[in-house]
Design a protein around this motif. Sequence first.
Motif, PDB file in Angstrom:
ATOM      1  N   LEU A  32       1.001  -1.256  -0.024  1.00 36.69           N
ATOM      2  CA  LEU A  32       0.161  -0.002   0.123  1.00 36.69           C
ATOM      3  C   LEU A  32       0.879   1.334   0.191  1.00 36.69           C
ATOM      4  N   GLN A  33       0.585   2.097  -0.699  1.00 34.79           N
ATOM      5  CA  GLN A  33       1.391   3.305  -0.771  1.00 34.79           C
ATOM      6  C   GLN A  33       0.521   4.599  -0.841  1.00 34.79           C
ATOM      7  N   TRP A  34       1.376   5.713  -0.260  1.00 38.54           N
ATOM      8  CA  TRP A  34       0.688   6.980  -0.153  1.00 38.54           C
ATOM      9  C   TRP A  34       1.270   8.073  -0.945  1.00 38.54           C
ATOM     10  N   TYR A  35       0.372   8.815  -1.666  1.00 35.20           N
ATOM     11  CA  TYR A  35       0.900   9.973  -2.451  1.00 35.20           C
ATOM     12  C   TYR A  35       0.118  11.349  -2.040  1.00 35.20           C
ATOM     13  N   ARG A  36       0.957  12.301  -2.286  1.00 32.51           N
ATOM     14  CA  ARG A  36       0.464  13.751  -2.409  1.00 32.51           C
ATOM     15  C   ARG A  36       0.342  14.233  -3.593  1.00 32.51           C
ATOM     16  N   GLN A  37      -0.836  15.132  -3.809  1.00 31.27           N
ATOM     17  CA  GLN A  37      -1.107  15.728  -4.959  1.00 31.27           C
ATOM     18  C   GLN A  37      -1.465  17.305  -4.594  1.00 31.27           C
ATOM     19  N   ASN A  38      -0.355  18.183  -4.938  1.00 32.57           N
ATOM     20  CA  ASN A  38      -0.777  19.462  -4.689  1.00 32.57           C
ATOM     21  C   ASN A  38      -1.629  20.028  -6.129  1.00 32.57           C
ATOM     22  N   SER A  39      -2.365  21.079  -5.870  1.00 31.83           N
ATOM     23  CA  SER A  39      -3.338  21.296  -6.820  1.00 31.83           C
ATOM     24  C   SER A  39      -2.799  21.504  -7.940  1.00 31.83           C
ATOM     25  N   GLY A  40      -3.292  20.857  -9.024  1.00 36.20           N
ATOM     26  CA  GLY A  40      -3.268  20.797 -10.415  1.00 36.20           C
ATOM     27  C   GLY A  40      -1.699  20.180 -10.633  1.00 36.20           C
ATOM     28  N   ILE A  47       5.263   7.282   0.761  1.00 35.60           N
ATOM     29  CA  ILE A  47       5.730   5.823   1.633  1.00 35.60           C
ATOM     30  C   ILE A  47       5.142   4.786   1.313  1.00 35.60           C
ATOM     31  N   LEU A  48       5.812   3.966   1.183  1.00 39.68           N
ATOM     32  CA  LEU A  48       5.201   2.426   1.005  1.00 39.68           C
ATOM     33  C   LEU A  48       5.339   1.574   2.067  1.00 39.68           C
ATOM     34  N   ILE A  49       4.129   0.696   2.155  1.00 41.09           N
ATOM     35  CA  ILE A  49       4.287  -0.331   3.305  1.00 41.09           C
ATOM     36  C   ILE A  49       3.943  -1.518   2.811  1.00 41.09           C
ATOM     37  N   ARG A  50       4.657  -2.473   2.924  1.00 37.77           N
ATOM     38  CA  ARG A  50       4.420  -3.933   2.333  1.00 37.77           C
ATOM     39  C   ARG A  50       3.338  -4.626   3.242  1.00 37.77           C
ATOM     40  N   SER A  51       2.889  -5.668   2.764  1.00 33.87           N
ATOM     41  CA  SER A  51       1.622  -6.324   3.353  1.00 33.87           C
ATOM     42  C   SER A  51       1.911  -7.107   4.654  1.00 33.87           C
ATOM     43  N   ASN A  52       3.420  -7.249   5.008  1.00 32.08           N
ATOM     44  CA  ASN A  52       3.940  -7.889   6.017  1.00 32.08           C
ATOM     45  C   ASN A  52       4.397  -6.848   6.891  1.00 32.08           C
TER      46      ASN A  52
ATOM     47  N   ASP B  86     -13.847  12.110 -22.233  1.00 37.27           N
ATOM     48  CA  ASP B  86     -12.404  11.964 -22.105  1.00 37.27           C
ATOM     49  C   ASP B  86     -11.739  13.179 -21.798  1.00 37.27           C
ATOM     50  N   SER B  87     -12.332  14.195 -21.220  1.00 39.34           N
ATOM     51  CA  SER B  87     -11.885  15.390 -20.699  1.00 39.34           C
ATOM     52  C   SER B  87     -11.251  14.926 -19.261  1.00 39.34           C
ATOM     53  N   ALA B  88     -10.039  15.205 -18.913  1.00 37.08           N
ATOM     54  CA  ALA B  88      -9.498  14.439 -17.752  1.00 37.08           C
ATOM     55  C   ALA B  88      -7.909  14.789 -17.835  1.00 37.08           C
ATOM     56  N   VAL B  89      -7.213  14.905 -16.717  1.00 41.44           N
ATOM     57  CA  VAL B  89      -5.913  14.734 -16.694  1.00 41.44           C
ATOM     58  C   VAL B  89      -5.249  13.479 -16.968  1.00 41.44           C
ATOM     59  N   TYR B  90      -4.254  13.331 -17.785  1.00 40.63           N
ATOM     60  CA  TYR B  90      -3.589  12.071 -18.091  1.00 40.63           C
ATOM     61  C   TYR B  90      -2.336  11.809 -17.570  1.00 40.63           C
ATOM     62  N   PHE B  91      -1.879  10.921 -16.531  1.00 38.58           N
ATOM     63  CA  PHE B  91      -1.070  10.844 -15.913  1.00 38.58           C
ATOM     64  C   PHE B  91      -0.239   9.611 -16.431  1.00 38.58           C
ATOM     65  N   CYS B  92       1.190   9.818 -16.568  1.00 35.03           N
ATOM     66  CA  CYS B  92       2.180   8.695 -16.893  1.00 35.03           C
ATOM     67  C   CYS B  92       3.007   8.572 -15.738  1.00 35.03           C
ATOM     68  N   ALA B  93       3.113   7.276 -15.322  1.00 36.25           N
ATOM     69  CA  ALA B  93       4.180   6.901 -14.322  1.00 36.25           C
ATOM     70  C   ALA B  93       5.273   5.811 -14.738  1.00 36.25           C
ATOM     71  N   SER B  94       6.428   5.956 -14.291  1.00 36.06           N
ATOM     72  CA  SER B  94       7.323   4.915 -14.455  1.00 36.06           C
ATOM     73  C   SER B  94       7.707   4.254 -13.309  1.00 36.06           C
ATOM     74  N   ASN B 102       8.021  -1.926  -5.915  1.00 36.72           N
ATOM     75  CA  ASN B 102       8.328  -0.339  -6.077  1.00 36.72           C
ATOM     76  C   ASN B 102       7.454   0.532  -6.058  1.00 36.72           C
ATOM     77  N   GLU B 103       7.827   1.896  -5.928  1.00 38.74           N
ATOM     78  CA  GLU B 103       7.012   2.882  -5.850  1.00 38.74           C
ATOM     79  C   GLU B 103       7.029   3.480  -7.358  1.00 38.74           C
ATOM     80  N   GLN B 104       5.825   4.268  -7.719  1.00 43.00           N
ATOM     81  CA  GLN B 104       5.835   4.585  -9.212  1.00 43.00           C
ATOM     82  C   GLN B 104       6.259   6.051  -9.079  1.00 43.00           C
TER      83      GLN B 104
END
Lengths: 111, 115
Positions: A32-40, A47-52, B86-94, B102-104
């Motif tokens: 499970l991971q947590w992400y932050r999104q600033n406006s726009g 942070i990432l936490i594994r199932s164990n 289809d109006s939206a924000v399209y995000f790409c992640a690697s 791994n995180e994206q």
Amino acid sequence: SQQGEEDPQALSIQEGENATMNCSYKTSINNLQWYRQNSGRGLVHLILIRSNEREKHSGRLRVTLDTSKKSSSLLITASRAADTASYFCATVWDSSYKLIFGSGTRLLVRP
Amino acid sequence: GEEVAQTPKHLVRGEGQKAKLYCAPIKGHSYVFWYQQVLKNEFKFLISFQNENVFDETGMPKERFSAKCLPNSPCSLEIQATKLEDSAVYFCASSPPGGWRNEQFFGPGTRLTVL
């Protein structure tokens, strides 16, 4: 829908206070991971936490995971105005590695 | 590069027109993901690649959406005959090799407006 739920949907606190956000999900997970999104803006990985794992810390962030309840919480201590953003939990639950996102919590930290 | 790059930042199309979005993943990353964010909250997975191979396309509306990741080129997401929804924000992640461990890393997104 595989989307998880987050609560609260919105949270307003004073600078210096702690903020707690909760996330529930529907399936067994790999991590499970947590992400932050600033406006726009794009998402920033927090942070990432594994199932164990049950608890993880990173700076002012503390994440807990309870797989028996299919839930996680994110605690931000000593909040700052710069923490104002939307916070999303996301799970990885199958071999495709795709993220399944929660509905997000909008956090407002008042100076 | 050290960041995921997406172009253009904004794209405006009339309904029925084609839209093409580009993504340059972080160098050395094996996986590329495309997500659609509607109304500033709900994220929907569209498609993922492992190098140039489609890894998971279960989220793609196949009638109008297509995507590619070719060697030595940015990845692309193309929408034929765009619709208002289809109006939206399209995000790409690697993501680096290692898959679910791994995180994206997300790009800044492309905001598509269909009029």
